[in-house]
Design a protein around this motif. Sequence first.
Motif, PDB file in Angstrom:
ATOM      1  N   SER A   1      49.975 -26.295  35.203  1.00  0.00           N
ATOM      2  CA  SER A   1      51.416 -26.582  35.193  1.00  0.00           C
ATOM      3  C   SER A   1      51.939 -26.817  33.781  1.00  0.00           C
ATOM      4  N   ALA A   2      51.060 -27.225  32.868  1.00  0.00           N
ATOM      5  CA  ALA A   2      51.466 -27.445  31.478  1.00  0.00           C
ATOM      6  C   ALA A   2      51.747 -26.133  30.752  1.00  0.00           C
ATOM      7  N   LEU A   3      51.371 -25.016  31.373  1.00  0.00           N
ATOM      8  CA  LEU A   3      51.501 -23.713  30.711  1.00  0.00           C
ATOM      9  C   LEU A   3      52.533 -22.822  31.390  1.00  0.00           C
ATOM     10  N   GLU A   4      53.321 -23.380  32.293  1.00  0.00           N
ATOM     11  CA  GLU A   4      54.225 -22.585  33.122  1.00  0.00           C
ATOM     12  C   GLU A   4      55.203 -21.732  32.323  1.00  0.00           C
ATOM     13  N   HIS A   5      55.670 -22.229  31.197  1.00  0.00           N
ATOM     14  CA  HIS A   5      56.715 -21.517  30.457  1.00  0.00           C
ATOM     15  C   HIS A   5      56.199 -20.873  29.167  1.00  0.00           C
ATOM     16  N   VAL A   6      54.891 -20.800  29.026  1.00  0.00           N
ATOM     17  CA  VAL A   6      54.316 -20.187  27.827  1.00  0.00           C
ATOM     18  C   VAL A   6      54.180 -18.682  28.049  1.00  0.00           C
ATOM     19  N   PRO A   7      54.669 -17.838  27.132  1.00  0.00           N
ATOM     20  CA  PRO A   7      54.517 -16.386  27.287  1.00  0.00           C
ATOM     21  C   PRO A   7      53.039 -15.985  27.347  1.00  0.00           C
ATOM     22  N   VAL A   8      52.789 -14.867  27.996  1.00  0.00           N
ATOM     23  CA  VAL A   8      51.420 -14.380  28.195  1.00  0.00           C
ATOM     24  C   VAL A   8      51.250 -13.017  27.538  1.00  0.00           C
ATOM     25  N   VAL A   9      50.135 -12.838  26.840  1.00  0.00           N
ATOM     26  CA  VAL A   9      49.773 -11.551  26.238  1.00  0.00           C
ATOM     27  C   VAL A   9      48.577 -11.010  27.016  1.00  0.00           C
ATOM     28  N   GLU A  10      48.669  -9.773  27.505  1.00  0.00           N
ATOM     29  CA  GLU A  10      47.618  -9.232  28.374  1.00  0.00           C
ATOM     30  C   GLU A  10      47.428  -7.732  28.157  1.00  0.00           C
ATOM     31  N   VAL A  11      46.380  -7.206  28.805  1.00  0.00           N
ATOM     32  CA  VAL A  11      46.073  -5.775  28.692  1.00  0.00           C
ATOM     33  C   VAL A  11      46.712  -4.945  29.799  1.00  0.00           C
ATOM     34  N   HIS A  12      47.219  -5.607  30.852  1.00  0.00           N
ATOM     35  CA  HIS A  12      47.794  -4.884  31.984  1.00  0.00           C
ATOM     36  C   HIS A  12      48.794  -5.778  32.691  1.00  0.00           C
ATOM     37  N   GLU A  13      49.744  -5.145  33.370  1.00  0.00           N
ATOM     38  CA  GLU A  13      50.770  -5.902  34.083  1.00  0.00           C
ATOM     39  C   GLU A  13      50.180  -6.822  35.156  1.00  0.00           C
ATOM     40  N   SER A  14      49.011  -6.469  35.692  1.00  0.00           N
ATOM     41  CA  SER A  14      48.379  -7.284  36.730  1.00  0.00           C
ATOM     42  C   SER A  14      47.720  -8.547  36.179  1.00  0.00           C
ATOM     43  N   LEU A  15      47.722  -8.718  34.850  1.00  0.00           N
ATOM     44  CA  LEU A  15      47.141  -9.893  34.191  1.00  0.00           C
ATOM     45  C   LEU A  15      45.686 -10.140  34.607  1.00  0.00           C
TER      46      LEU A  15
ATOM     47  N   PRO B   1      51.804 -18.373  36.804  1.00  0.00           N
ATOM     48  CA  PRO B   1      53.186 -18.234  37.249  1.00  0.00           C
ATOM     49  C   PRO B   1      54.033 -17.320  36.373  1.00  0.00           C
ATOM     50  N   THR B   2      53.568 -17.027  35.168  1.00  0.00           N
ATOM     51  CA  THR B   2      54.379 -16.290  34.200  1.00  0.00           C
ATOM     52  C   THR B   2      53.921 -14.839  34.105  1.00  0.00           C
ATOM     53  N   PRO B   3      54.819 -13.870  34.224  1.00  0.00           N
ATOM     54  CA  PRO B   3      54.423 -12.471  34.030  1.00  0.00           C
ATOM     55  C   PRO B   3      54.110 -12.195  32.569  1.00  0.00           C
ATOM     56  N   GLY B   4      53.476 -11.072  32.310  1.00  0.00           N
ATOM     57  CA  GLY B   4      53.139 -10.728  30.938  1.00  0.00           C
ATOM     58  C   GLY B   4      54.374 -10.529  30.084  1.00  0.00           C
ATOM     59  N   THR B   5      54.395 -11.152  28.932  1.00  0.00           N
ATOM     60  CA  THR B   5      55.490 -10.960  27.987  1.00  0.00           C
ATOM     61  C   THR B   5      55.191  -9.792  27.060  1.00  0.00           C
ATOM     62  N   VAL B   6      53.935  -9.716  26.607  1.00  0.00           N
ATOM     63  CA  VAL B   6      53.457  -8.597  25.800  1.00  0.00           C
ATOM     64  C   VAL B   6      52.264  -7.993  26.538  1.00  0.00           C
ATOM     65  N   VAL B   7      52.353  -6.715  26.862  1.00  0.00           N
ATOM     66  CA  VAL B   7      51.258  -6.025  27.545  1.00  0.00           C
ATOM     67  C   VAL B   7      50.834  -4.838  26.688  1.00  0.00           C
ATOM     68  N   VAL B   8      49.576  -4.849  26.255  1.00  0.00           N
ATOM     69  CA  VAL B   8      49.046  -3.792  25.401  1.00  0.00           C
ATOM     70  C   VAL B   8      47.607  -3.510  25.827  1.00  0.00           C
ATOM     71  N   PRO B   9      47.219  -2.255  26.045  1.00  0.00           N
ATOM     72  CA  PRO B   9      45.936  -1.946  26.675  1.00  0.00           C
ATOM     73  C   PRO B   9      44.732  -1.957  25.737  1.00  0.00           C
ATOM     74  N   ASP B  10      44.622  -2.984  24.926  1.00  0.00           N
ATOM     75  CA  ASP B  10      43.456  -3.125  24.049  1.00  0.00           C
ATOM     76  C   ASP B  10      43.339  -4.594  23.685  1.00  0.00           C
ATOM     77  N   LEU B  11      42.175  -5.179  23.935  1.00  0.00           N
ATOM     78  CA  LEU B  11      41.986  -6.611  23.687  1.00  0.00           C
ATOM     79  C   LEU B  11      42.117  -6.970  22.213  1.00  0.00           C
ATOM     80  N   ARG B  12      41.810  -6.037  21.334  1.00  0.00           N
ATOM     81  CA  ARG B  12      41.949  -6.326  19.906  1.00  0.00           C
ATOM     82  C   ARG B  12      43.427  -6.465  19.535  1.00  0.00           C
ATOM     83  N   ALA B  13      44.273  -5.671  20.172  1.00  0.00           N
ATOM     84  CA  ALA B  13      45.711  -5.808  19.952  1.00  0.00           C
ATOM     85  C   ALA B  13      46.232  -7.087  20.596  1.00  0.00           C
ATOM     86  N   VAL B  14      45.657  -7.465  21.742  1.00  0.00           N
ATOM     87  CA  VAL B  14      46.026  -8.735  22.378  1.00  0.00           C
ATOM     88  C   VAL B  14      45.737  -9.893  21.426  1.00  0.00           C
ATOM     89  N   LEU B  15      44.579  -9.861  20.778  1.00  0.00           N
ATOM     90  CA  LEU B  15      44.219 -10.903  19.815  1.00  0.00           C
ATOM     91  C   LEU B  15      45.204 -10.939  18.652  1.00  0.00           C
TER      92      LEU B  15
END
Length: 301
Positions: free
Chosen positions: A188-202, A218-232
Motif C-alpha cells: 500500500s505504500a507503493l500505490e502511487h509510485v510509477p512502474v517501469v516494466e518490460v510488458h504491459e502485463s507487468l 495496483p499501478t499500471p506500467g508508466t514506462v514499458v520497454v522490452p529489455d531489462l537493461r533499458a528498464v534499469l
Amino acid sequence: MDLALLRTFVTVHRAGSFTRAAALLGLSQPAVTSQIRTLERQLGRPLFLRQARGVTPTTIGDELAHKAAPHLDALVEIAETGANADFSLRTLHLAGPPEFTAERVLPALTDLTGEDGQEFALRASFGNAEEVLEGLAAGHHDLAVSTARPRGALLSATALCDEEHVLVAAPSRAERIDTGKLDRNGASALEHVPVVEVHESLPFVSRYWASVFDSRPPTPGTVVVPDLRAVLACTAAGAGLAVLPRYLCADALERGEVVALYEPAVPPLRTYFLVVRTGTLALPHIARAHEWLQRAAGEWC
C-alpha cells in the motif's frame, strides 16, 4: 523405413502442424500430409491426431519421435560438418532471453570460441521462453536457455541457476517513499509510485507482488520497454520503481544509482534451465557447451 519419411515425421512432431513443418522442410503441405500417411500405412498405426489447429502425436508417435529424433539429428550433424571434422568447425546455435544470454551465457562461452583452442562457432538468437523452446523443438537451435521447463520427452531440461529479484528505485524516488509504511503495510505504500516494466502485463512486478506482498500491483506500467537493461536505465533516471534480477542491477546498487526499496526474508527467485532436444548431448559441441555453462553457473548464484 525411408529416412526422408522419418525426417518429415520428426519435423511435424516438433512443429505440431503440417503447415509449419512444410515451411521448415521447403515442401508443400499436401506433400507433407502424403508422406505422413505413407509412414502411417507402413507402420499400420496412426502417428498423429488431426485437430482444428495443428496435430497432436499419438502414443506411438511420441515413442517413434523419442527413438528417431536423436539419430536424425546426428545424421544432420554429420552432413553439415563433413566426414573430416578437423576441416569443418561445428556451429552451436544458441537461443535464450536477451539480457541473461548477453550478460551471462555468451561471455561464459567465449573461452570455447576464442582463437586459442576454438571448439565451435557460435550463433545466438534472442526470444522469450515460448519462442526459444518452440525454435529448439523445430530444430532451429541446438541449445536453449529458458525460464520455463518444457513438458514431454522431446526436450530435456537441466536446472542451471536461480536469479533473485530485487525491488529498486532511484535514490531521489526512494526518498519520497515511506519505508516505515512499507514495512508495516506492505504494497500500500507503493500505490502511487510509477512502474517501469518490460510488458504491459507487468510480469516482474506482478510476480514480486504476489510472492512478497500477496497482492496485485495496483499501478499500471508508466514506462514499458522490452529489455531489462533499458528498464534499469529508466529506473536509475527516476522514472519509477522496477523489479530486476540482482545480477543485472548489482553494479548499479553498489554505485548508488538505484537502491533496494525492500529486502524480504525470502526474496523471489526465478530458475533458468538449459534445454536440448533429447539425445543431442551425444554431439560433442553441444555437450561441451552444456557442461561449460553448468560449471560457469556455479559462480552466478
